[in-house]
Scaffold this active site. Structure first.
Site, mmCIF file in Angstrom:
data_model
loop_
_atom_site.group_PDB
_atom_site.id
_atom_site.type_symbol
_atom_site.label_atom_id
_atom_site.label_comp_id
_atom_site.label_asym_id
_atom_site.label_seq_id
_atom_site.Cartn_x
_atom_site.Cartn_y
_atom_site.Cartn_z
ATOM 1 N N GLN A 232 0.835 -1.202 0.000
ATOM 2 C CA GLN A 232 0.000 0.000 0.000
ATOM 3 C C GLN A 232 0.870 1.252 0.000
ATOM 4 O O GLN A 232 1.945 1.269 0.621
ATOM 5 C CB GLN A 232 -0.931 0.050 1.223
ATOM 6 C CG GLN A 232 -2.224 -0.746 1.095
ATOM 7 C CD GLN A 232 -2.065 -2.169 1.596
ATOM 8 O OE1 GLN A 232 -1.167 -2.478 2.377
ATOM 9 N NE2 GLN A 232 -2.943 -3.061 1.144
ATOM 10 N N HIS B 187 -15.243 -6.810 4.802
ATOM 11 C CA HIS B 187 -14.616 -8.122 4.941
ATOM 12 C C HIS B 187 -15.663 -9.225 4.916
ATOM 13 O O HIS B 187 -16.757 -9.065 5.462
ATOM 14 C CB HIS B 187 -13.844 -8.229 6.260
ATOM 15 C CG HIS B 187 -12.587 -7.433 6.284
ATOM 16 N ND1 HIS B 187 -11.356 -7.978 6.014
ATOM 17 C CD2 HIS B 187 -12.373 -6.121 6.532
ATOM 18 C CE1 HIS B 187 -10.429 -7.032 6.109
ATOM 19 N NE2 HIS B 187 -11.032 -5.898 6.423
ATOM 20 N N ASN C 25 -12.591 -7.787 1.064
ATOM 21 C CA ASN C 25 -11.424 -8.507 1.553
ATOM 22 C C ASN C 25 -11.874 -9.891 1.995
ATOM 23 O O ASN C 25 -12.877 -10.030 2.713
ATOM 24 C CB ASN C 25 -10.795 -7.762 2.734
ATOM 25 C CG ASN C 25 -10.276 -6.393 2.342
ATOM 26 O OD1 ASN C 25 -9.236 -6.261 1.710
ATOM 27 N ND2 ASN C 25 -11.018 -5.357 2.716
ATOM 28 N N ASN D 218 -4.090 1.088 -2.801
ATOM 29 C CA ASN D 218 -3.671 -0.287 -3.069
ATOM 30 C C ASN D 218 -2.773 -0.348 -4.304
ATOM 31 O O ASN D 218 -2.714 0.622 -5.081
ATOM 32 C CB ASN D 218 -4.901 -1.175 -3.255
ATOM 33 C CG ASN D 218 -5.456 -1.678 -1.938
ATOM 34 O OD1 ASN D 218 -4.770 -1.689 -0.915
ATOM 35 N ND2 ASN D 218 -6.708 -2.091 -1.955
ATOM 36 N N ASN E 79 -13.368 -0.972 6.354
ATOM 37 C CA ASN E 79 -13.436 -1.515 4.998
ATOM 38 C C ASN E 79 -14.160 -2.861 5.047
ATOM 39 O O ASN E 79 -14.328 -3.446 6.113
ATOM 40 C CB ASN E 79 -12.030 -1.628 4.362
ATOM 41 C CG ASN E 79 -11.063 -2.412 5.220
ATOM 42 O OD1 ASN E 79 -11.430 -3.005 6.231
ATOM 43 N ND2 ASN E 79 -9.806 -2.440 4.830
ATOM 44 N N CYS F 4 -6.503 0.686 6.825
ATOM 45 C CA CYS F 4 -5.409 -0.294 6.820
ATOM 46 C C CYS F 4 -4.827 -0.348 8.222
ATOM 47 O O CYS F 4 -4.189 0.603 8.681
ATOM 48 C CB CYS F 4 -4.332 0.086 5.808
ATOM 49 S SG CYS F 4 -2.969 -1.109 5.750
ATOM 50 N N GLY F 5 -5.072 -1.463 8.907
ATOM 51 C CA GLY F 5 -4.622 -1.589 10.281
ATOM 52 C C GLY F 5 -3.112 -1.627 10.423
ATOM 53 O O GLY F 5 -2.537 -0.983 11.310
ATOM 54 N N ASN F 6 -2.432 -2.383 9.566
ATOM 55 C CA ASN F 6 -0.975 -2.453 9.652
ATOM 56 C C ASN F 6 -0.334 -1.101 9.367
ATOM 57 O O ASN F 6 0.634 -0.701 10.026
ATOM 58 C CB ASN F 6 -0.444 -3.505 8.680
ATOM 59 C CG ASN F 6 -0.740 -4.921 9.136
ATOM 60 O OD1 ASN F 6 -0.753 -5.212 10.330
ATOM 61 N ND2 ASN F 6 -0.995 -5.802 8.197
ATOM 62 N N GLU G 224 -6.457 -9.633 0.057
ATOM 63 C CA GLU G 224 -6.839 -8.234 0.226
ATOM 64 C C GLU G 224 -7.371 -7.645 -1.070
ATOM 65 O O GLU G 224 -6.785 -7.845 -2.148
ATOM 66 C CB GLU G 224 -5.652 -7.405 0.720
ATOM 67 C CG GLU G 224 -5.246 -7.724 2.150
ATOM 68 C CD GLU G 224 -4.385 -6.635 2.748
ATOM 69 O OE1 GLU G 224 -4.752 -5.447 2.621
ATOM 70 O OE2 GLU G 224 -3.329 -6.972 3.321
ATOM 71 N N CYS H 235 -2.748 -8.653 7.465
ATOM 72 C CA CYS H 235 -3.822 -7.684 7.243
ATOM 73 C C CYS H 235 -4.415 -7.327 8.599
ATOM 74 O O CYS H 235 -5.078 -8.157 9.228
ATOM 75 C CB CYS H 235 -4.892 -8.261 6.314
ATOM 76 S SG CYS H 235 -6.281 -7.135 6.022
ATOM 77 N N GLY H 236 -4.172 -6.108 9.055
ATOM 78 C CA GLY H 236 -4.642 -5.686 10.378
ATOM 79 C C GLY H 236 -6.149 -5.613 10.470
ATOM 80 O O GLY H 236 -6.751 -6.088 11.442
ATOM 81 N N THR H 237 -6.792 -5.028 9.459
ATOM 82 C CA THR H 237 -8.251 -4.965 9.511
ATOM 83 C C THR H 237 -8.847 -6.362 9.371
ATOM 84 O O THR H 237 -9.898 -6.652 9.945
ATOM 85 C CB THR H 237 -8.820 -4.039 8.419
ATOM 86 O OG1 THR H 237 -8.417 -4.501 7.124
ATOM 87 C CG2 THR H 237 -8.372 -2.597 8.623
ATOM 88 N N GLY H 238 -8.173 -7.239 8.633
ATOM 89 C CA GLY H 238 -8.632 -8.620 8.525
ATOM 90 C C GLY H 238 -8.586 -9.338 9.858
ATOM 91 O O GLY H 238 -9.497 -10.106 10.204
#
Length: 270
Positions: free
Chosen positions: A47, A151, A182, A65, A149, A74-76, A200, A209-212
């Site tokens: 990203q 999922h 995602n 992206n 986002n 984006c968590g990460n 993603e 994937c942090g949000t994942g």
């Protein structure tokens, strides 16, 4: 025009960060974002992150992206940005405001509250998001959740048996998901542990994937698969600690790191 950048990563999910909070950058479109993210002819990243001033928070984080599409969260990257900023901050994103706080080698992020309404995911039509009556080969009945986002989370008995590299793009682009999705495939391995792989949206398979991880933990709690409202989520790149508090907010804690710094000529990528 030479532009400095910072290369960072969270559990191997890597980012090119452009800090435009003090000195503004020219407008950046999808084609240029994709060119910078290209690993052969650009800088290369999962990203592209742009930091900008904000009227409502300490600063704004924009996320692109590798296909050039701008996304909401984006968590990460949030952990990487917290480390770069160096102190607690409120951050405006397209998916809503989050708070970040560095913690030595990483950061703790308040990711906000998850959404489960079908039109908040969003989905193309009304359906039970706790166990969607849909399937793609062996992947069936996912939980749908929006954590900034969209999922879809599938729980399986054997994570390694799932051909996510093949099924991921098919599910991502299914008409059920008008803004794409995602795709998370998870195996619950204990009362507070989950192993996870994520396809993603717009990026493909990534190391983390942090949000994942947030979406999957929330989905597992909603399904009654965990002993408490927290889990250690192990991805190919490492482990994140996720807690879904009684106040409804998701807290994510994990590492991030700076890899190197450099600069590029803006005109080379326009």
């Amino acid at each position: 025009m030479r532009v400095p950048f910072i290369k960072m990563h969270g559990l191997g999910n890597d980012f090119v960060v452009l800090d435009a909070r003090v000195e503004a950058l020219p407008p950046l479109g999808a084609a240029m974002a994709a060119a910078l993210a290209d690993r052969r002819t650009g800088i290369g990243c999962d990203q592209l992150i742009i930091l900008e001033p904000s009227d409502q928070a300490d600063f704004r984080m924009r996320i692109f992206n590798p296909d050039g599409g701008e996304v909401e969260a984006c968590g990460n990257a949030s952990r990487a940005v917290a480390l770069l900023h160096g102190r607690a901050a409120r951050v405006e994103t397209a998916g809503g405001e989050i708070t970040v706080e560095p913690t030595g080698r990483g950061a703790r992020i308040d990711m906000g509250e998850p959404r489960f309404e079908w039109d908040a995911i969003p989905l193309a039509y009304a359906v039970d998001t706790a166990a969607m009556p849909v399937a793609w080969e062996g992947l069936a009945n996912p939980v749908a959740v929006n954590v900034g986002n969209p999922h879809a989370v599938f729980f399986v008995p054997d994570l390694e048996a799932v051909p996510l590299d093949r099924l991921g793009p098919e599910i991502e682009h299914d008409a059920l998901f008008p803004e794409r999705v995602n795709v998370n495939v998870a195996q619950v391995t204990g009362p507070a542990s989950i192993t996870l792989k994520v396809w993603e949206r717009g990026a493909g398979l990534t190391r983390a994937c942090g949000t994942g991880a947030c979406a999957t933990t929330v989905a597992a709690i909603r399904r009654g698969l965990l002993a408490e409202r927290q889990a250690q989520v192990t991805l190919p790149g490492g482990t994140l600690d996720i807690e879904w508090g009684d106040d409804g907010r998701i807290m994510m804690t994990g590492p991030a790191a700076e890899s190197f710094r450099g600069s590029f000529d803006w005109g080379d990528f326009v």
